[in-house]
Design a protein around this motif. Sequence first.
Motif, PDB file in Angstrom:
ATOM      1  N   GLU A 218     -24.121 -12.151 -43.888  1.00 20.22           N
ATOM      2  CA  GLU A 218     -25.503 -12.216 -44.362  1.00 20.22           C
ATOM      3  C   GLU A 218     -25.896 -11.007 -45.201  1.00 20.22           C
ATOM      4  O   GLU A 218     -26.873 -11.047 -45.930  1.00 20.22           O
ATOM      5  CB  GLU A 218     -26.462 -12.397 -43.180  1.00 20.22           C
TER       6      GLU A 218
ATOM      7  N   ASN B  70     -30.771 -11.100 -34.933  1.00 16.26           N
ATOM      8  CA  ASN B  70     -30.338 -10.657 -36.268  1.00 16.26           C
ATOM      9  C   ASN B  70     -28.814 -10.740 -36.288  1.00 16.26           C
ATOM     10  O   ASN B  70     -28.169 -10.804 -35.236  1.00 16.26           O
ATOM     11  CB  ASN B  70     -30.808  -9.220 -36.537  1.00 16.26           C
TER      12      ASN B  70
ATOM     13  N   ASP C  94     -24.693  -6.689 -37.913  1.00 17.28           N
ATOM     14  CA  ASP C  94     -24.137  -6.203 -39.179  1.00 17.28           C
ATOM     15  C   ASP C  94     -23.042  -5.148 -39.006  1.00 17.28           C
ATOM     16  O   ASP C  94     -22.235  -4.945 -39.913  1.00 17.28           O
ATOM     17  CB  ASP C  94     -25.259  -5.614 -40.052  1.00 17.28           C
TER      18      ASP C  94
ATOM     19  N   ILE D  81     -31.678  -3.157 -42.659  1.00 14.79           N
ATOM     20  CA  ILE D  81     -31.209  -2.265 -43.732  1.00 14.79           C
ATOM     21  C   ILE D  81     -32.410  -1.726 -44.516  1.00 14.79           C
ATOM     22  O   ILE D  81     -32.536  -0.516 -44.751  1.00 14.79           O
ATOM     23  CB  ILE D  81     -30.252  -3.014 -44.687  1.00 14.79           C
TER      24      ILE D  81
HETATM   25  N1  GLU Z   1     -29.000  -8.398 -41.312  1.00 22.44           N
HETATM   26  C1  GLU Z   1     -29.564  -7.766 -42.497  1.00 22.44           C
HETATM   27  C2  GLU Z   1     -30.730  -6.859 -42.111  1.00 22.44           C
HETATM   28  O1  GLU Z   1     -31.321  -7.033 -41.078  1.00 22.44           O
HETATM   29  C3  GLU Z   1     -29.979  -8.855 -43.427  1.00 22.44           C
HETATM   30  C4  GLU Z   1     -30.620  -8.362 -44.703  1.00 22.44           C
HETATM   31  C5  GLU Z   1     -29.752  -8.379 -45.919  1.00 22.44           C
HETATM   32  O2  GLU Z   1     -29.051  -9.346 -46.152  1.00 22.44           O
HETATM   33  O3  GLU Z   1     -29.841  -7.402 -46.673  1.00 22.44           O
HETATM   34  O4  GLU Z   1     -31.047  -5.961 -42.843  1.00 22.44           O
END
Ligand code: GLU
Length: 269
Positions: free
Chosen positions: A150, A141, A144, A60
């Motif tokens: 997370e 990861n 998302d 992100i």
């Molecule tokens: N999976 C998210 C990423 O890679 C985790 C980071 C977050 O919690 O903002 O951005």
Amino acid sequence: MKNQKRLSRNSKKLERWVVKAGSNMICSGGPILLRAWMNQVSRLRKEHSVEVIWVSSGAIATAVDRTDFKKKKRTLSEKQALSAIGQPLVMDLYNIALQTQGQLGAQVLLTYDDLTNRTRKQNFQNTLEQLLDWKVTPILNENDAVATEEIKFGDNDSLSARIAKAMNADRLVILTDVEGLYDSDPRVNKKAKRIEELKGVPSSLLKSVEMASGKAAGTSRGTGGMVSKLGAAKLACQAGIETWLVKGDSPQVLLAVAENKLIGTRIKK
Ligand code: GLU
């Protein structure tokens, strides 16, 4: 059982670590830091017989850095979409860093559910075992686009502990932007001392860090981050896995952990 497998295919026992890199580290350190990390991953294997499963946040944050999306308050679906944009950009950096070591990386995206569903967990374990057997570094990861645990809280800390447990790891190393756990908030108290070693994570400690992070809400991102890191360490400890909380951009930080140097906070099982 996995230990035996690790023994037989390598003639000498390989230690297995899960290393987790946080979003701040990835964005502030950029390609140079990622290259330094991947160089250490390669040296860990050659010089210390350690194989690494890498858990990386930063999708992100990388998307926000690379796009005009500067809005501070983001909806969950905006974060998910940003993650989908940022994930391949982060992987590009890892692949370039690994290629300079003559190594390959592999992207694995997963959710909590994948580790609770028996069949999916087994598939996940098989894939990772195969990658490690081929000496390919798995870069994990949270997925998302389909899960949000997370994103809401944790920056992959808890997920990395669960991965360490599922993969029967020996150590969990959390790379963060502070030197470790302190006896009080070092940004508020100049005399705060770093805690070098702990045996397990006492509930009283977790509670006091939670309270400190609550009081400093909005101004103390690091302390808030420490809550999820200690939670992850507790989970790891319960599974018999030692956790290290260390500053990710310290020179040769992973090699220092391999040599058991007095850096960061070592949380023994
Ligand atoms: N999976 C998210 C990423 O890679 C985790 C980071 C977050 O919690 O903002 O951005």
